[in-house]
Design a protein around this motif. Sequence first.
Motif, PDB file in Angstrom:
ATOM      1  N   ALA A   1      -4.253   5.030   8.198  1.00 26.44           N
ATOM      2  CA  ALA A   1      -4.593   3.891   7.605  1.00 26.44           C
ATOM      3  C   ALA A   1      -3.304   3.166   6.990  1.00 26.44           C
ATOM      4  O   ALA A   1      -2.335   3.570   7.210  1.00 26.44           O
ATOM      5  CB  ALA A   1      -5.658   4.346   6.493  1.00 26.44           C
ATOM      6  N   HIS A   2      -3.579   2.221   6.116  1.00 22.92           N
ATOM      7  CA  HIS A   2      -2.355   1.423   5.736  1.00 22.92           C
ATOM      8  C   HIS A   2      -1.421   1.999   4.425  1.00 22.92           C
ATOM      9  O   HIS A   2      -0.455   1.784   4.427  1.00 22.92           O
ATOM     10  CB  HIS A   2      -2.848  -0.053   5.223  1.00 22.92           C
ATOM     11  N   ARG A   3      -2.360   2.872   3.702  1.00 21.70           N
ATOM     12  CA  ARG A   3      -1.576   3.637   2.520  1.00 21.70           C
ATOM     13  C   ARG A   3      -0.449   4.645   2.885  1.00 21.70           C
ATOM     14  O   ARG A   3      -0.752   5.412   3.780  1.00 21.70           O
ATOM     15  CB  ARG A   3      -2.629   4.632   1.586  1.00 21.70           C
TER      16      ARG A   3
ATOM     17  N   PHE B   1       0.831  -1.210   0.130  1.00 20.19           N
ATOM     18  CA  PHE B   1       0.076   0.000  -0.007  1.00 20.19           C
ATOM     19  C   PHE B   1       0.804   1.139   0.002  1.00 20.19           C
ATOM     20  O   PHE B   1       0.847   2.023   1.023  1.00 20.19           O
ATOM     21  CB  PHE B   1      -0.986   0.034   0.954  1.00 20.19           C
ATOM     22  N   GLY B   2       1.546   1.404  -1.193  1.00 21.66           N
ATOM     23  CA  GLY B   2       2.686   2.345  -1.141  1.00 21.66           C
ATOM     24  C   GLY B   2       2.098   3.740  -1.432  1.00 21.66           C
ATOM     25  O   GLY B   2       0.845   3.911  -1.751  1.00 21.66           O
ATOM     26  N   LEU B   3       3.005   4.831  -1.041  1.00 19.85           N
ATOM     27  CA  LEU B   3       2.689   6.179  -0.932  1.00 19.85           C
ATOM     28  C   LEU B   3       2.880   6.744  -2.353  1.00 19.85           C
ATOM     29  O   LEU B   3       2.591   8.058  -2.601  1.00 19.85           O
ATOM     30  CB  LEU B   3       3.468   6.824   0.083  1.00 19.85           C
TER      31      LEU B   3
ATOM     32  N   LEU C   1      -3.691  12.967  12.509  1.00 19.50           N
ATOM     33  CA  LEU C   1      -4.305  11.916  11.763  1.00 19.50           C
ATOM     34  C   LEU C   1      -4.232  12.094  10.236  1.00 19.50           C
ATOM     35  O   LEU C   1      -4.484  13.196   9.632  1.00 19.50           O
ATOM     36  CB  LEU C   1      -6.055  11.836  12.079  1.00 19.50           C
ATOM     37  N   LEU C   2      -3.983  10.876   9.772  1.00 21.01           N
ATOM     38  CA  LEU C   2      -3.628  10.769   8.320  1.00 21.01           C
ATOM     39  C   LEU C   2      -5.065  10.152   7.768  1.00 21.01           C
ATOM     40  O   LEU C   2      -5.247   9.017   8.056  1.00 21.01           O
ATOM     41  CB  LEU C   2      -2.281  10.253   7.767  1.00 21.01           C
ATOM     42  N   HIS C   3      -5.382  10.594   6.702  1.00 30.68           N
ATOM     43  CA  HIS C   3      -6.759   9.938   6.199  1.00 30.68           C
ATOM     44  C   HIS C   3      -6.737   9.763   4.704  1.00 30.68           C
ATOM     45  O   HIS C   3      -5.807  10.422   3.957  1.00 30.68           O
ATOM     46  CB  HIS C   3      -8.026  11.052   6.599  1.00 30.68           C
ATOM     47  N   GLY C   4      -7.524   8.770   4.113  1.00 34.12           N
ATOM     48  CA  GLY C   4      -7.583   8.711   2.837  1.00 34.12           C
ATOM     49  C   GLY C   4      -8.966   9.634   2.484  1.00 34.12           C
ATOM     50  O   GLY C   4      -9.671   9.800   3.238  1.00 34.12           O
TER      51      GLY C   4
END
Length: 973
Positions: free
Chosen positions: A268-270, A236-238, A365-368
Amino acid sequence: MEASFLTGANAAFIAELYQRYLDDPSSVDPSWIGMFKELMDDPAALAREVSGPVWGRSGTKVIGAADADAPAGGNKKKPGGGGGVSEAEVRARALDSIRALMIIRTYRVRGHLMATLDPLGINEPTPHPELDYRTYGFTEADLDREIFIDDAFGLEKATLRQILTLLRKTYCDTIGVEFMHIQYPDQKAWIQERIEAPRVPGDGPALGRRAVYERLCEAEGFEKFLQVKYTGTKRFGLEGGEATIPAIEQILHRGSQLGIEEVVIGMAHRGRLNVLTNIMRKPFRAMFSEFQGNSSNPDEVQGSGDVKYHLGTSVDREFGGKMVHLSLQANPSHLETVDPIVLGKVRARQTQLGDTARTRVLGLLLHGDAAFSGQGVVAECFVMSQLKGYRTGGTIHVVVNNQIGFTTAPQYSRSGTYCTEIAKMVQAPILHVNGDDPDAVVHAARIAVEYRQTFGSDVVLDIVCYRRHGHNESDEPAFTQPNMYRRIGAHETTCKRYAGRLVADGVLKSDEADGIYNAFQQHLEQEFQAAASYKPNKADWLESRWKGLTRLSDEEESQEYDTQVPLDVLKDVGRALYTPPKDFDVNRKILRQLKAKEDMFKTGKDIDWATGEALAFGTLLLEGHPVRLSGQDCGRGTFSQRHSVLVDQTSEKTYVSLNHIRTGQAQYEVLDSPLSEYGVLGYEYGYSMAEPNGLTLWEAQFGDFANGAQIIFDQYIASSESKWLRLSGLTVLLPHGFEGQGPEHSSARPERYLQLCAEDNMQVCNLTTPANYYHALRRQLRRNFRKPLIIMTPKSLLRHKLAVSALSEFGPGSAFRRVIGEKPGDLKKNVKVRRVVLCSGKVYYDLLQARMDQDIGDVAIIRVEQLYPWPKAAIVRELSRYPGAEIVWCQEEPANGGYWTFVKMRLDVLLEEMGHKTGKVHYVGRTASASPATGSYKKHNAEQALLVEQALSWAFKDLPQPFRRAPTPGKPA
């Protein structure tokens, strides 16, 4: 002809007045509001006003004070005046100023709609009519005419062309800002000033831009290295969102300058592997070792483990000579579940540090994009963000906006223009920024952290980027988005594009830029070679505030804990409970309850459930353990049983008795939460993870409602120790019991929690006495390990005349009882027990009452107070007293719920090992049902009476099967 208010003397004044109106309509005289509102509703009317008077909302012609006495015909040129200006010209200039200010304001409101945000150029902005100068009566001929603009952008005057150029560069470039929805003038003015302030030439100093490039090389280089070494492996790369890494670095660096000492991160995982290595400084060799499977030894993992892109860690990093502690919270694939957990951890750390200003500990917090708009827990967190018991001084939300959710395009995944619309509910400023412009991303990140530290409010950084591969690296995204992925395939990476800009700006030479990238690749290769012999460090899960605590190593049932308290201490707590302040106007009904409590402590008898709970809280407070109870209506209690918070009936001031026992005690915090289960339970779970030395509790309004938070139970409470080596002592109170209140107010679904039980991961109890409840709460902190505790708390038993305890049961010599059997005198002497009924919870009192009413002397009742960990030895000890008796499990829940499927196999094994004569346990209770309980009170009573009768007197051959329909009361099955 009446004189116009638009004279030379008034032009500047009117422009300034209009600006004040835009900022705060209430700040101007009401006589102006009507005119200004009409002009805003119909900007083209401004052009028409040149040829006629302006009318106010009341219909009265508005005349400026300076011209009230002017002669008919307006101002005349004065002799020797150096060629004065006619009234029409002055009027036109004033209208130009107002129109220009309206354009400026509209760009502040709507400019983001025209910003260049999409790196791929797929979603090109559509021209907006309100951003067209022609809408306001201007023509092309007006572009080079100088206009007075009242110091906007630091300019007193500018041509219309200059104004538009400045506005487009500020609001329609690679940063689009939404802030005019904010209702607080100081916050709005702060954002405006920061956005409109001139940027440093070249988008930043050379040293800073070089550092940004290095971070991009690390972000991109790491992903490409993994792609080469582990082609097709999920990570789940950036890729496409690499600018996130320098953005986080800027938040941490600038934040450290502004007083931030700790940052709790949730994501999340990304991009997680990139954050773990490049932000959290997890050794690259450790990451490569995990990819190679070298850390699969159970002794190294110390648990079941989890996939790499779910794991967390912590680290201390130095920024400009200041240390900042970073912790990345582990989380499952359930997107956004980590949000409330991070907030709870932040609040706990702020409390521990005495950070009342909430500027030392930050939640990041990092979100998609799809998750931010799609998951309801995001809104629940925003709801909590400014509430007294839950505020954390603002969270920085970074949205890694891939412009897609798995395979779903934005037009199918949300209704609003942006994925960030939800943030407007708390008036958070939103900074949209093109991810291919790292300078802009870093600039916006700096503004975000400065805003948070200044105002203590949430702020959103929306990095609009793309996802170079599919949802994972083995996916084929062209199946569903062929056009997007054709563009991505031909699109230069952010790192390469930025290198070109730096070379063009003279910051770096071409070979220097290549050298930085290649040097990092060489470093990765060295780490890759070292991974084969890498040995992980000892797990850090019992460090910091967890020092001194251990894992449960032996059988839980073999552990005994000192939960007793001297009687004088209990009486001190009681005195605080029943003694309100002298000048406090207590509700008359509550006064009667306080008098009843006083009698309890004076007689030492009839301690009820709420008082037993208060004794547990109070004694822990005196021992230095803080207590935090959160949930809907917790202060009073859903059933008016607790009254932790007294409310003065005259002034409505509040008084918390448990905070007034003795000086120097710990504090009791009781909170009436918002109407949320998922978010609030997650918050309290996070709080408990950071505070092992306090009692943290969440109470459901009714136990049934906890299923709205099932993700937190399944993914965190039940399994976090096994997956991530993370402990929690959270206590969950779930009101439970069948009293005929219908399907949604009866069952807390104990079967669900029992199904989650394994490896001593948590405790599940259904207690029957206030004293046992007291000891269960106290043992949460009186032992050297921490486990979540799920308690099915009572409803009708809160005031049941038999569900009481003596004060001595809380004092010396008392302890928690996993199983409660018959005590001497409960059964008739010289009568052989023919049947033993095992049960748990409220049904015990129904059985007890019927046994007394019917004078049944040959049936013993055993209460299983703790269902898990299963108290095998205690049950064997009790059953051994009745070797030839029939064995019945009785419950009021349906057969497919409650405890039956959990206890049956355990009782079967137990009876076999005992060599019990009957060797079989029989079920008594409601038959299997799709609904937890009937909605008919009459039917409920009939069902309850039947199961009690079956448990005490029916023969086995007459008992119904658990999964068949129940017989008619009074007739055998």
